[in-house]
Scaffold this motif. Structure first.
Motif, PDB file in Angstrom:
ATOM      1  N   ARG A  87      39.281  42.973  50.072  1.00 32.56           N
ATOM      2  CA  ARG A  87      38.868  41.751  50.929  1.00 32.56           C
ATOM      3  C   ARG A  87      37.653  40.978  50.335  1.00 32.56           C
ATOM      4  O   ARG A  87      37.298  40.077  50.695  1.00 32.56           O
ATOM      5  N   LYS A  88      37.125  41.721  49.179  1.00 37.98           N
ATOM      6  CA  LYS A  88      36.035  40.841  48.324  1.00 37.98           C
ATOM      7  C   LYS A  88      36.591  39.810  47.575  1.00 37.98           C
ATOM      8  O   LYS A  88      35.898  38.752  47.190  1.00 37.98           O
ATOM      9  N   HIS A  89      37.909  40.092  47.323  1.00 38.15           N
ATOM     10  CA  HIS A  89      38.808  38.931  46.451  1.00 38.15           C
ATOM     11  C   HIS A  89      38.729  37.545  47.110  1.00 38.15           C
ATOM     12  O   HIS A  89      39.176  37.553  48.404  1.00 38.15           O
ATOM     13  N   PRO A  90      38.866  36.540  46.387  1.00 34.59           N
ATOM     14  CA  PRO A  90      38.920  35.167  47.118  1.00 34.59           C
ATOM     15  C   PRO A  90      40.492  34.917  47.633  1.00 34.59           C
ATOM     16  O   PRO A  90      40.569  33.922  48.318  1.00 34.59           O
ATOM     17  N   SER A  91      41.209  35.835  47.223  1.00 30.00           N
ATOM     18  CA  SER A  91      42.736  35.513  47.638  1.00 30.00           C
ATOM     19  C   SER A  91      42.911  36.606  48.695  1.00 30.00           C
ATOM     20  O   SER A  91      42.671  37.874  48.265  1.00 30.00           O
ATOM     21  N   PRO A  92      43.307  36.368  49.702  1.00 31.00           N
ATOM     22  CA  PRO A  92      43.686  37.554  50.657  1.00 31.00           C
ATOM     23  C   PRO A  92      44.931  38.299  50.273  1.00 31.00           C
ATOM     24  O   PRO A  92      45.014  39.616  50.784  1.00 31.00           O
ATOM     25  N   ASN A  93      45.733  37.973  49.270  1.00 33.68           N
ATOM     26  CA  ASN A  93      46.850  38.745  48.612  1.00 33.68           C
ATOM     27  C   ASN A  93      46.790  39.270  47.310  1.00 33.68           C
ATOM     28  O   ASN A  93      47.079  40.365  47.280  1.00 33.68           O
ATOM     29  N   ALA A  94      46.011  38.482  46.507  1.00 31.29           N
ATOM     30  CA  ALA A  94      46.005  38.817  44.852  1.00 31.29           C
ATOM     31  C   ALA A  94      44.883  40.226  45.072  1.00 31.29           C
ATOM     32  O   ALA A  94      45.142  41.147  44.482  1.00 31.29           O
ATOM     33  N   GLY A  95      44.131  40.056  46.250  1.00 35.83           N
ATOM     34  CA  GLY A  95      43.031  41.088  46.270  1.00 35.83           C
ATOM     35  C   GLY A  95      43.804  42.578  46.525  1.00 35.83           C
ATOM     36  O   GLY A  95      43.516  43.398  45.943  1.00 35.83           O
ATOM     37  N   VAL A  96      44.618  42.427  47.285  1.00 34.24           N
ATOM     38  CA  VAL A  96      45.464  43.743  47.586  1.00 34.24           C
ATOM     39  C   VAL A  96      46.260  44.271  46.547  1.00 34.24           C
ATOM     40  O   VAL A  96      46.004  45.338  45.804  1.00 34.24           O
ATOM     41  N   ALA A  97      46.881  43.602  45.885  1.00 30.40           N
ATOM     42  CA  ALA A  97      47.530  43.733  44.606  1.00 30.40           C
ATOM     43  C   ALA A  97      46.630  44.443  43.291  1.00 30.40           C
ATOM     44  O   ALA A  97      47.012  45.290  42.895  1.00 30.40           O
ATOM     45  N   GLU A  98      45.669  43.550  43.196  1.00 34.81           N
ATOM     46  CA  GLU A  98      44.877  44.031  42.130  1.00 34.81           C
ATOM     47  C   GLU A  98      43.909  45.152  42.221  1.00 34.81           C
ATOM     48  O   GLU A  98      43.845  46.044  41.578  1.00 34.81           O
ATOM     49  N   ALA A  99      43.703  45.280  43.674  1.00 35.65           N
ATOM     50  CA  ALA A  99      42.791  46.471  43.963  1.00 35.65           C
ATOM     51  C   ALA A  99      43.705  47.958  43.985  1.00 35.65           C
ATOM     52  O   ALA A  99      43.042  48.956  43.554  1.00 35.65           O
ATOM     53  N   THR A 100      44.787  47.752  44.402  1.00 31.23           N
ATOM     54  CA  THR A 100      45.510  49.008  44.396  1.00 31.23           C
ATOM     55  C   THR A 100      45.990  49.186  43.057  1.00 31.23           C
ATOM     56  O   THR A 100      45.765  50.562  42.608  1.00 31.23           O
ATOM     57  N   PHE A 101      46.331  48.306  42.370  1.00 27.32           N
ATOM     58  CA  PHE A 101      46.668  48.544  40.698  1.00 27.32           C
ATOM     59  C   PHE A 101      45.467  49.233  39.913  1.00 27.32           C
ATOM     60  O   PHE A 101      45.472  50.268  39.275  1.00 27.32           O
ATOM     61  N   ALA A 102      44.175  48.611  40.454  1.00 21.07           N
ATOM     62  CA  ALA A 102      42.871  49.173  39.801  1.00 21.07           C
ATOM     63  C   ALA A 102      42.711  50.568  40.013  1.00 21.07           C
ATOM     64  O   ALA A 102      42.345  51.588  39.299  1.00 21.07           O
ATOM     65  N   GLY A 103      42.908  51.057  41.319  1.00 19.87           N
ATOM     66  CA  GLY A 103      42.686  52.313  41.935  1.00 19.87           C
ATOM     67  C   GLY A 103      43.630  53.147  41.307  1.00 19.87           C
ATOM     68  O   GLY A 103      43.612  54.172  40.962  1.00 19.87           O
ATOM     69  N   ALA A 104      44.997  52.817  41.365  1.00 23.07           N
ATOM     70  CA  ALA A 104      46.140  53.825  40.765  1.00 23.07           C
ATOM     71  C   ALA A 104      45.775  53.881  39.482  1.00 23.07           C
ATOM     72  O   ALA A 104      46.199  55.086  39.103  1.00 23.07           O
ATOM     73  N   LEU A 105      45.449  52.989  38.590  1.00 26.13           N
ATOM     74  CA  LEU A 105      45.298  53.262  37.145  1.00 26.13           C
ATOM     75  C   LEU A 105      44.009  53.884  36.729  1.00 26.13           C
ATOM     76  O   LEU A 105      43.709  53.852  35.637  1.00 26.13           O
ATOM     77  N   GLY A 106      43.030  53.872  37.691  1.00 25.54           N
ATOM     78  CA  GLY A 106      41.553  54.372  37.442  1.00 25.54           C
ATOM     79  C   GLY A 106      40.785  53.631  36.410  1.00 25.54           C
ATOM     80  O   GLY A 106      39.856  53.776  35.611  1.00 25.54           O
ATOM     81  N   VAL A 107      41.202  52.019  36.637  1.00 24.80           N
ATOM     82  CA  VAL A 107      40.176  50.898  35.987  1.00 24.80           C
ATOM     83  C   VAL A 107      39.310  50.345  36.858  1.00 24.80           C
ATOM     84  O   VAL A 107      39.392  50.078  37.995  1.00 24.80           O
ATOM     85  N   ARG A 108      38.666  49.529  36.178  1.00 27.11           N
ATOM     86  CA  ARG A 108      37.948  48.404  36.846  1.00 27.11           C
ATOM     87  C   ARG A 108      38.363  47.071  36.539  1.00 27.11           C
ATOM     88  O   ARG A 108      38.226  46.833  35.219  1.00 27.11           O
ATOM     89  N   LEU A 109      38.653  46.266  37.474  1.00 31.66           N
ATOM     90  CA  LEU A 109      39.040  44.743  37.311  1.00 31.66           C
ATOM     91  C   LEU A 109      37.849  43.783  38.012  1.00 31.66           C
ATOM     92  O   LEU A 109      36.952  44.335  38.571  1.00 31.66           O
ATOM     93  N   GLY A 110      38.156  42.662  37.789  1.00 29.42           N
ATOM     94  CA  GLY A 110      37.021  41.630  38.312  1.00 29.42           C
ATOM     95  C   GLY A 110      36.044  41.222  37.249  1.00 29.42           C
ATOM     96  O   GLY A 110      36.165  41.765  36.200  1.00 29.42           O
ATOM     97  N   GLY A 111      35.025  40.435  37.696  1.00 23.99           N
ATOM     98  CA  GLY A 111      34.191  39.912  36.732  1.00 23.99           C
ATOM     99  C   GLY A 111      34.323  38.609  36.441  1.00 23.99           C
ATOM    100  O   GLY A 111      35.185  37.724  37.107  1.00 23.99           O
ATOM    101  N   PRO A 112      33.622  37.947  35.442  1.00 28.82           N
ATOM    102  CA  PRO A 112      33.740  36.503  35.124  1.00 28.82           C
ATOM    103  C   PRO A 112      35.350  36.083  34.877  1.00 28.82           C
ATOM    104  O   PRO A 112      35.663  36.823  33.819  1.00 28.82           O
ATOM    105  N   THR A 113      35.695  35.019  35.224  1.00 35.37           N
ATOM    106  CA  THR A 113      36.979  34.560  35.007  1.00 35.37           C
ATOM    107  C   THR A 113      37.058  33.112  34.636  1.00 35.37           C
ATOM    108  O   THR A 113      36.804  32.428  35.521  1.00 35.37           O
ATOM    109  N   GLN A 114      37.411  32.695  33.438  1.00 38.11           N
ATOM    110  CA  GLN A 114      37.396  31.390  33.156  1.00 38.11           C
ATOM    111  C   GLN A 114      38.553  30.816  33.148  1.00 38.11           C
ATOM    112  O   GLN A 114      39.581  31.018  32.458  1.00 38.11           O
ATOM    113  N   TYR A 115      38.586  29.645  33.984  1.00 36.16           N
ATOM    114  CA  TYR A 115      39.852  28.760  34.225  1.00 36.16           C
ATOM    115  C   TYR A 115      39.334  27.408  33.398  1.00 36.16           C
ATOM    116  O   TYR A 115      38.210  27.231  32.959  1.00 36.16           O
TER     117      TYR A 115
END
Length: 320
Positions: A238-266
């Motif tokens: 729910r912290k992610h700006p997208s209500p959908n990408a946050g679910v996919a990215e958070a579960t992948f992060a947890g499943a893989l044991g990694v940390r995602l997010g941070g500064p993102t340059q577009y």
């Protein structure tokens, strides 16, 4: 019964075609839609939401009508033609195979230390500015894109093919493409792209949640933890700006044991994304695991979609 089975068979055939061929390099219908959308934008663009609503509605209603006519024509020709119509629409909408192939190419470039090659490839995965990214940044960007697009490019089309057949899957793919074109927060599209972005959020709600569930189920296939994936989903999505990408990215992060997010340059802005997961900074090996996890989720989603289509497809008309 026969109509439901035909939809299920069509979805299965579309998935198989995507697995064998991936995205066509030339003349892809999605690219043709994008060209048409760009031409219409040139005529309708105004810096306000109303113009964006008209633009989005005109494009998506046209695609819905085209899909409905195609499905009706296939149905009139019999079950095989109807199944072929569903298969074609599903194949056109799917992008999971190409996603994983590109992810695998990114792994190979990073393992070889070819940072410049990885920078050139990154736009095939996401819209970030690759020129400011080092190996770690490229790895994180690619992993987040693999997670998000597992939902957008594969699970989403399958959900809507199962639930609504040809019109639904084509509208979903068109909405996803339109969101990628104008749904960003750049000064040009902040208002004009609002309707496209909100519609894409709505149609992706079920796909993102199914992606999260299947990531939990498939996590052990890559040595991951379903429990950690569930905790990251509950705590971080729910912290992610997208209500959908946050679910996919958070579960992948947890499943893989990694940390995602941070500064993102577009190209148009720098976003400070929230932290997803509480593991280590992702390495190239974790990106390779993410590609394998995406493939596993894609296979599971195909099985779910075929099963659902058998239950939700149009009942066969009684013969006179």
């Amino acid at each position: 019964m026969f109509a439901a089975a035909g939809r299920a068979a069509g979805i299965a055939a579309g998935v198989l075609a995507d697995a064998v061929f991936g995205d066509p390099r030339r003349g892809h219908p999605v690219a043709l839609f994008g060209s048409g959308a760009a031409a219409l934008e040139h005529r309708l663009y105004r810096d306000d939401r109303t113009a964006g609503v008209r633009h989005t509605a005109a494009l998506l209603s046209s695609v819905a009508l085209l899909g409905a006519v195609a499905e009706w024509a296939g149905r009139r020709r019999g079950p095989l033609a109807e199944a072929a119509c569903v298969a074609t629409a599903t194949f056109v909408a799917l992008g999971g195979t190409s996603l994983c192939r590109t992810g695998g190419q990114m792994v190979g470039l990073l393992e070889a230390g070819d940072v410049e090659g990885a920078r050139r490839l990154l736009p095939s995965l996401c819209g970030r500015d690759p020129s400011v990214l080092d190996e770690a940044g490229l790895t994180r960007a690619a992993l987040e894109s693999i997670a998000e697009n597992t939902s957008d490019a594969h699970v989403g089309p399958l959900v809507w093919a199962a639930l609504g057949g040809v019109p639904a899957v084509l509208v979903y793919r068109a909405a996803n493409t339109l969101d990628a074109m104008i749904g960003n927060r750049s000064p040009r599209y902040l208002r004009f792209g609002w309707a496209a972005a909100r519609f894409d959020d709505v149609v992706n709600l079920p796909a993102a949640r199914l992606t999260g569930l299947l990531t939990l189920v498939c996590a052990p296939a890559v040595g991951g933890s379903p429990g950690a994936a569930a905790r990251a989903w509950r705590r971080d999505a729910r912290k992610h700006p997208s209500p959908n990408a946050g679910v996919a990215e958070a579960t992948f992060a947890g499943a893989l044991g990694v940390r995602l997010g941070g500064p993102t340059q577009y190209a148009h802005e720098l976003e400070i994304r929230p932290t997803l997961g509480d593991g280590r900074t992702p390495a190239v090996g974790d990106l390779a695991r993410a590609v394998r996890l995406s493939r596993a989720v894609q296979v599971a989603a195909a099985a779910v979609a075929v099963s659902a289509a058998c239950r939700t497809g149009r009942p066969a008309s009684p013969r006179r």
